[in-house]
Scaffold this active site. Structure first.
Site, mmCIF file in Angstrom:
data_model
loop_
_atom_site.group_PDB
_atom_site.id
_atom_site.type_symbol
_atom_site.label_atom_id
_atom_site.label_comp_id
_atom_site.label_asym_id
_atom_site.label_seq_id
_atom_site.Cartn_x
_atom_site.Cartn_y
_atom_site.Cartn_z
ATOM 1 C CG HIS A 291 2.829 -0.508 1.411
ATOM 2 N ND1 HIS A 291 2.979 0.839 1.639
ATOM 3 C CD2 HIS A 291 2.106 -0.991 2.450
ATOM 4 C CE1 HIS A 291 2.371 1.161 2.771
ATOM 5 N NE2 HIS A 291 1.836 0.071 3.286
ATOM 6 C CB CYS A 292 8.273 1.508 -0.352
ATOM 7 S SG CYS A 292 8.085 1.615 -2.147
ATOM 8 C CB ALA A 293 6.749 6.248 -0.168
#
Length: 457
Positions: free
Chosen positions: A25-27
């Site tokens: 996942h990213c932000a």
């Protein structure tokens, strides 16, 4: 919000845990590599609590949850997949898995993105310092020959002077070579013995005789393509040398041979050829921009969002960095118009729709687009309803026409939307703000006029 319940519902909608090759996942988004995307129930996923949109791009299936939510969803989601440690399944590299789902051109674009994204903060800082210096000169805030001006000029130009070193390190890491050897190659190409190309002006370029060949002693400060090509060749040389050199002397022999062979290649062949290629690309762009100024902005501003859908826009950082060393980055203002126009279209959807979930996605998505991040509003709202996306393209075209017609340029790369104001100076700042108003307003009105089919749920 029950994050565990969301995770439990999400796994079967993705076709089961065996269909998820890798997950991270990213932000704002879950980033998943899916074995068979035909098994994904996208409409059901978009109806889950907290989901603001879902789309497939760059070899990954991405689900938008937003900042502060995605990491809380990922924890129980990872347990459902059997990921107890880290953010990917054992024995699976997420980046490599994603690449397998991408076509060669998309892989090339992603490669350039991986090289330049880490460097963007340095270029943004330099661009903003250039903007501050320009304001101080324009409004005579102090003595132009004073210490403050001199130091600010040093601060603002430093990143471009050592740009080949920064690119050399980042590119070597991406190509699987030793990053510090890449930095050394960048250092060779910007060595003080070479005339500084960043501020050489009309100075006569010295030459040296190399076995009868005349070699120009001109450095590669501020250039992009020469060092990219050189470090790519360096990575090939290093890998092949390491295959034949015995391990006991590898530390001594491999770096020595890699640097000496790549150094000769850089100064004799690759560097000059790369400089010629980079100049050719910028010359063509300058010709298109100069001869069809407003038309170029109209076309690029209108179609940029389509390019974003393919992921190819990541490759533009290299071209923009090359432009910065010449007349300035005139492409970034066009991209900015396309981005904020997506926000304008999302804002129109927010005011017109009666669907509560759409409203919850549209407003924060629009605000995000105004700040330069468009994925939430594009994939969560505009593209989903189609006509708002067309409305955004119209707004982007109008804004792009204005900023190119008025000759707006940026002093950096990476920032778009409202933050890009900091990368403009003088009359460009005012014209850029006017362009923002045109793009947002044009997209807002076009979306309202085009309308869209409202969801029943």
């Amino acid at each position: 919000m029950d994050y565990k319940d969301i995770a439990q519902k999400l796994v079967p909608l993705l076709g089961g845990k065996d269909n998820v090759v890798s997950a991270t996942h990213c932000a704002t988004r879950l980033r998943l590599v899916i074995s068979d995307e035909s098994q994904v129930d996208q409409s059901a996923i978009e109806e889950l609590d907290g989901v603001k949109g879902a789309f497939s791009s760059s070899g990954q299936y991405q689900i938008i949850f937003g900042t502060g939510v995605v990491n809380k969803v990922f924890q129980p989601f990872a347990k459902e997949l059997g990921i107890e440690q880290g953010e990917q399944k054992e024995g699976v590299d997420h980046k490599e898995a994603a690449k397998q789902n991408m076509n060669p051109f998309a892989r090339f674009a992603r490669m350039l993105s991986n090289i330049f994204v880490p460097i963007i903060p340095a270029i943004v800082a330099s661009g903003m310092l250039m903007g501050l210096l320009g304001l101080m000169k324009a409004y005579e805030w102090g003595d132009p020959d004073g210490a403050i001006f001199t130091m600010l000029d040093m601060f603002s130009s430093a990143a471009f002077i050592i740009l080949p070193i920064l690119i050399g390190f980042s590119a070597a890491r991406e190509f699987g070579a030793t990053p510090y050897l890449g930095a050394v190659i960048g250092g060779i190409m910007t060595h003080p013995a070479l005339l500084n190309a960043w501020n050489s002006g009309t100075a006569e370029i010295p030459t040296m005789d190399f076995f009868g060949f005349s070699i120009e002693m001109l450095g590669y400060q501020g250039t992009v393509i020469p060092v990219l090509l050189t470090v790519y060749i360096m990575s090939i040389l290093e890998k092949n040398i390491r295959k034949v050199v015995p391990g006991v002397i590898d530390l001594l022999v491999t770096p020595f041979l890699t640097v000496i062979l790549t150094g000769f290649a850089a100064l004799l062949v690759v560097g000059p050829a790369g400089r010629l290629l980079g100049s050719g690309i910028t010359t063509v762009l300058d010709m298109v921009y100069g001869t069809a100024q407003g038309l170029a902005g109209l076309v690029f501003g209108g179609t940029y969002s389509l390019i974003v859908l393919t992921g190819v826009h990541h490759s533009f950082h290299a071209i923009e960095a090359e432009l910065l060393t010449k007349a300035g980055n005139y492409l970034l203002p066009i991209w900015a118009m396309a981005n904020v126009a997506q926000g304008g279209a999302g804002l129109a959807v927010f005011f017109r729709t009666k669907n509560k979930k759409t409203k919850e996605i549209a407003l924060p998505g629009a605000v995000s687009a105004f700040l330069g991040v468009t994925e939430p509003v594009i994939f969560g709202v505009n593209l989903k309803h189609r006509r708002p996306f067309i409305g955004a393209m119209i707004g982007g075209a109008l804004g792009g026409f204005y900023v190119t017609f008025t000759g707006v340029i940026a002093n950096g790369i990476g920032l778009t939307g409202l933050p890009m104001i900091a990368l403009t100076t003088g009359s460009d700042t005012l014209n850029y703000i006017i362009g923002l108003v045109i793009a947002i307003g044009g997209a807002f009105l076009a979306t309202l006029l085009l309308g869209w089919k409202e969801e029943k749920k």
